[in-house]
Design a protein around this motif. Structure first.
Motif, PDB file in Angstrom:
ATOM      1  N   VAL A  76     -13.752  -4.205   6.792  1.00  0.00           N
ATOM      2  CA  VAL A  76     -14.715  -5.272   7.029  1.00  0.00           C
ATOM      3  C   VAL A  76     -15.505  -4.957   8.297  1.00  0.00           C
ATOM      4  N   THR A  77     -16.817  -5.076   8.204  1.00  0.00           N
ATOM      5  CA  THR A  77     -17.702  -4.925   9.365  1.00  0.00           C
ATOM      6  C   THR A  77     -18.390  -6.255   9.635  1.00  0.00           C
ATOM      7  N   ILE A  78     -18.438  -6.643  10.901  1.00  0.00           N
ATOM      8  CA  ILE A  78     -19.136  -7.873  11.282  1.00  0.00           C
ATOM      9  C   ILE A  78     -20.180  -7.557  12.344  1.00  0.00           C
ATOM     10  N   PHE A  79     -21.263  -8.314  12.345  1.00  0.00           N
ATOM     11  CA  PHE A  79     -22.193  -8.335  13.470  1.00  0.00           C
ATOM     12  C   PHE A  79     -23.012  -9.608  13.428  1.00  0.00           C
ATOM     13  N   SER A  80     -23.517  -9.990  14.582  1.00  0.00           N
ATOM     14  CA  SER A  80     -24.329 -11.195  14.723  1.00  0.00           C
ATOM     15  C   SER A  80     -25.760 -10.784  15.011  1.00  0.00           C
ATOM     16  N   THR A  81     -26.712 -11.447  14.352  1.00  0.00           N
ATOM     17  CA  THR A  81     -28.122 -11.139  14.591  1.00  0.00           C
ATOM     18  C   THR A  81     -28.710 -12.144  15.569  1.00  0.00           C
ATOM     19  N   GLY A  82     -29.647 -11.659  16.367  1.00  0.00           N
ATOM     20  CA  GLY A  82     -30.330 -12.577  17.284  1.00  0.00           C
ATOM     21  C   GLY A  82     -30.565 -11.982  18.653  1.00  0.00           C
ATOM     22  N   SER A  83     -31.824 -11.891  19.064  1.00  0.00           N
ATOM     23  CA  SER A  83     -32.155 -11.361  20.381  1.00  0.00           C
ATOM     24  C   SER A  83     -31.753 -12.308  21.499  1.00  0.00           C
ATOM     25  N   GLU A  84     -31.461 -13.563  21.136  1.00  0.00           N
ATOM     26  CA  GLU A  84     -31.110 -14.562  22.152  1.00  0.00           C
ATOM     27  C   GLU A  84     -29.639 -14.512  22.551  1.00  0.00           C
ATOM     28  N   LEU A  85     -28.844 -13.686  21.894  1.00  0.00           N
ATOM     29  CA  LEU A  85     -27.389 -13.718  22.092  1.00  0.00           C
ATOM     30  C   LEU A  85     -26.957 -12.946  23.324  1.00  0.00           C
ATOM     31  N   ARG A  86     -26.056 -13.556  24.082  1.00  0.00           N
ATOM     32  CA  ARG A  86     -25.416 -12.892  25.202  1.00  0.00           C
ATOM     33  C   ARG A  86     -23.907 -13.093  25.082  1.00  0.00           C
ATOM     34  N   GLN A  87     -23.156 -12.217  25.733  1.00  0.00           N
ATOM     35  CA  GLN A  87     -21.703 -12.308  25.667  1.00  0.00           C
ATOM     36  C   GLN A  87     -21.182 -13.296  26.710  1.00  0.00           C
ATOM     37  N   PRO A  88     -20.101 -14.017  26.380  1.00  0.00           N
ATOM     38  CA  PRO A  88     -19.505 -14.930  27.366  1.00  0.00           C
ATOM     39  C   PRO A  88     -19.200 -14.188  28.659  1.00  0.00           C
ATOM     40  N   GLY A  89     -19.520 -14.808  29.789  1.00  0.00           N
ATOM     41  CA  GLY A  89     -19.331 -14.177  31.088  1.00  0.00           C
ATOM     42  C   GLY A  89     -20.597 -13.599  31.658  1.00  0.00           C
ATOM     43  N   GLU A  90     -21.574 -13.295  30.797  1.00  0.00           N
ATOM     44  CA  GLU A  90     -22.864 -12.798  31.280  1.00  0.00           C
ATOM     45  C   GLU A  90     -23.737 -13.978  31.726  1.00  0.00           C
ATOM     46  N   ALA A  91     -24.696 -13.681  32.583  1.00  0.00           N
ATOM     47  CA  ALA A  91     -25.643 -14.707  33.000  1.00  0.00           C
ATOM     48  C   ALA A  91     -26.629 -14.973  31.871  1.00  0.00           C
ATOM     49  N   LEU A  92     -26.977 -16.237  31.680  1.00  0.00           N
ATOM     50  CA  LEU A  92     -27.938 -16.611  30.655  1.00  0.00           C
ATOM     51  C   LEU A  92     -29.337 -16.702  31.253  1.00  0.00           C
ATOM     52  N   GLY A  93     -30.295 -16.086  30.559  1.00  0.00           N
ATOM     53  CA  GLY A  93     -31.689 -16.235  30.922  1.00  0.00           C
ATOM     54  C   GLY A  93     -32.328 -17.327  30.089  1.00  0.00           C
ATOM     55  N   PRO A  94     -33.611 -17.566  30.294  1.00  0.00           N
ATOM     56  CA  PRO A  94     -34.315 -18.592  29.519  1.00  0.00           C
ATOM     57  C   PRO A  94     -34.221 -18.300  28.019  1.00  0.00           C
ATOM     58  N   GLY A  95     -33.883 -19.319  27.235  1.00  0.00           N
ATOM     59  CA  GLY A  95     -33.836 -19.181  25.785  1.00  0.00           C
ATOM     60  C   GLY A  95     -32.628 -18.431  25.246  1.00  0.00           C
ATOM     61  N   GLN A  96     -31.668 -18.113  26.083  1.00  0.00           N
ATOM     62  CA  GLN A  96     -30.517 -17.344  25.644  1.00  0.00           C
ATOM     63  C   GLN A  96     -29.285 -18.242  25.471  1.00  0.00           C
ATOM     64  N   ILE A  97     -28.378 -17.800  24.571  1.00  0.00           N
ATOM     65  CA  ILE A  97     -27.143 -18.538  24.307  1.00  0.00           C
ATOM     66  C   ILE A  97     -25.983 -17.555  24.208  1.00  0.00           C
ATOM     67  N   TYR A  98     -24.776 -18.077  24.349  1.00  0.00           N
ATOM     68  CA  TYR A  98     -23.602 -17.236  24.202  1.00  0.00           C
ATOM     69  C   TYR A  98     -23.282 -17.019  22.722  1.00  0.00           C
ATOM     70  N   ASN A  99     -22.794 -15.835  22.422  1.00  0.00           N
ATOM     71  CA  ASN A  99     -22.509 -15.438  21.042  1.00  0.00           C
ATOM     72  C   ASN A  99     -21.121 -15.931  20.623  1.00  0.00           C
ATOM     73  N   SER A 100     -21.044 -17.181  20.216  1.00  0.00           N
ATOM     74  CA  SER A 100     -19.751 -17.735  19.792  1.00  0.00           C
ATOM     75  C   SER A 100     -19.350 -17.238  18.407  1.00  0.00           C
ATOM     76  N   ASN A 101     -20.340 -16.908  17.569  1.00  0.00           N
ATOM     77  CA  ASN A 101     -20.014 -16.475  16.204  1.00  0.00           C
ATOM     78  C   ASN A 101     -19.158 -15.215  16.181  1.00  0.00           C
ATOM     79  N   ARG A 102     -19.407 -14.316  17.108  1.00  0.00           N
ATOM     80  CA  ARG A 102     -18.633 -13.075  17.139  1.00  0.00           C
ATOM     81  C   ARG A 102     -17.150 -13.363  17.313  1.00  0.00           C
ATOM     82  N   TYR A 103     -16.832 -14.242  18.222  1.00  0.00           N
ATOM     83  CA  TYR A 103     -15.429 -14.529  18.516  1.00  0.00           C
ATOM     84  C   TYR A 103     -14.797 -15.373  17.418  1.00  0.00           C
TER      85      TYR A 103
END
Length: 414
Positions: free
Chosen positions: A189-216
């Motif tokens: 099984v291969t997984i990935f999340s699409t979206g230029s707005e995604l950042r990993q938990p722990g990273e700083a969020l810029g304008p319009g960005q969100i944490y990638n909860s779907n991956r986890y």
């Protein structure tokens, strides 16, 4: 139940959940390929063969109690019986003895009952004497003896192929004499999340960005002993990059699961890209809440499931449709989730049109022991924290507008 027209006016354009699931399962054929493993290494895997018992269960007559083995033919008329104790038999002993007629044997639970002894007295029913035992109740032949094969005869079916080898199955296989078993190979099984707005938990969020909860969320949902998982992480909304990752995943995987990009927006590239690499996409609007857009299709050996990007929608859509497709792909014959019956702790009012999966909290039980469900907020499709606080999902039929307190409905427990 609904009898008016206050329903979703577009609902007739959607597939029902049952129709969507049927279409999904139709393309999710089981993988081929098996391997034979020692039973200890097969725990958690999918059984690939029907199994019958190799031995009688139990394999020999044994004592069901701690006590004394006797020959009922040796006993007189009573009312009091006195027997000397000529020896002892413990679990693991052979059962051979040289006890003379008219004597008893001290015996322990699970110990083999010697062939000419036909009853076991519980130790609580006997009084110890200087050289033996005394009791006042004549035992019946067969009393407290588990006969060889009374649980299961050799050759009797015990498990069907397609079951997951959990604690109960492992115990049954071990008891039946299986040192090794044939299991289906792990599905890739291969997984990935699409979206230029995604950042990993722990990273700083810029304008319009969100944490990638779907991956986890997907990592947790797919943490199975019968899965070989590849996590490609987040992939930005760049068609060339998405196409490359998607093509590689289809070339190397039995199942590809993505989140986001399956709707009809300008940045929803997945349906077009999947078709361009030779896949046969089936993009559906399903009459379910949350959820609605879901995509799946086949390219070669790869089965593709595209979930919505909204985390709650992705979770519910996966649980209701995607997980069943994955189970079939893995060769499992049981449904991943089985609804149970529950009752409402409060009245329900809603807009009819789509089958709803509402987060709920168990608030005690009804007099007959059925869980009582308190409905959580009616607007919840983007509230991941609310989902984490729920005990499960109430299944509200599409046509339902109102239900009174105490009304029964189905419930998927987390």
């Amino acid at each position: 139940m609904a009898d008016g027209c206050a329903c979703d006016r577009h609902a007739h354009m959607y597939l029902t959940v049952s129709e969507a699931l049927t279409r999904g399962l139709a393309v999710a054929d089981p993988v081929t390929g098996t391997e034979t493993l020692p039973l200890i290494d097969a725990i958690g895997r999918v059984l690939a063969e029907d199994c019958t018992s190799k031995v009688d269960m139990p394999t020999f007559d044994n004592s069901a109690m701690d006590g004394y083995a006797v020959r009922t033919a040796d006993l007189g008329d009573g009312p009091m019986f006195n027997l000397p104790v000529a020896g002892r038999v413990a679990a693991g002993d052979s059962g051979a003895h040289d006890a003379p007629a008219g004597s008893a044997l001290r015996i322990f639970t699970g110990a083999p009952v010697p062939a000419d002894f036909d009853a076991v007295l519980m130790q609580e029913d006997c009084d110890a004497t200087a050289d033996g035992i005394r009791f006042d109740r004549r035992p019946k032949p067969g009393q407290h003896i588990r006969r060889a094969g009374e649980d299961l005869k050799a050759g009797t079916p015990i498990l069907r192929r397609g079951c997951e080898i959990t604690a109960r199955e492992a115990a049954a296989l071990a008891s039946a004499g299986y040192g090794e078993v044939k299991v289906s190979r792990k599905i890739k099984v291969t997984i990935f999340s699409t979206g230029s707005e995604l950042r990993q938990p722990g990273e700083a969020l810029g304008p319009g960005q969100i944490y990638n909860s779907n991956r986890y969320m997907l990592r947790a949902l797919l943490d199975k002993p019968w899965i070989e998982l590849t996590d490609r992480g987040p992939v930005e909304d760049n068609p060339d990059r998405l196409e490359k990752v998607l093509r590689e995943a289809c070339d190397t995987s039995d199942l590809i699961v993505t989140t986001g990009g399956v709707s009809v927006g300008d940045e929803d590239h997945m349906p077009r890209l999947f078709a361009e690499i030779g896949g046969q996409p089936d993009v559906m609007k399903v009459a379910m809440k949350p959820g609605k857009p879901i995509m799946f299709g086949r390219r070669g050996n790869g089965l593709y499931v595209g979930l919505p990007g909204n985390p709650v929608s992705a979770y519910v859509t996966w649980q209701i449709i995607g997980s069943h497709m994955m189970a079939r792909r893995a060769g499992l014959h049981h449904a991943p989730h089985t609804p149970e019956q529950a009752v409402l702790a409060e009245p329900l009012e809603r807009r009819a049109g789509r089958q709803e999966y509402r987060p709920v909290v168990i608030e005690g039980t009804s007099p007959d022991g059925t869980p009582r469900l308190r409905l959580m907020a009616p607007s919840y499709s983007g509230r991941v924290a609310l989902l984490a606080q729920a005990d499960g999902l109430a299944i509200i039929p599409a046509e339902t507008e109102t239900l009174p307190q105490g009304h029964g409905l189905q419930f998927l427990r987390f």
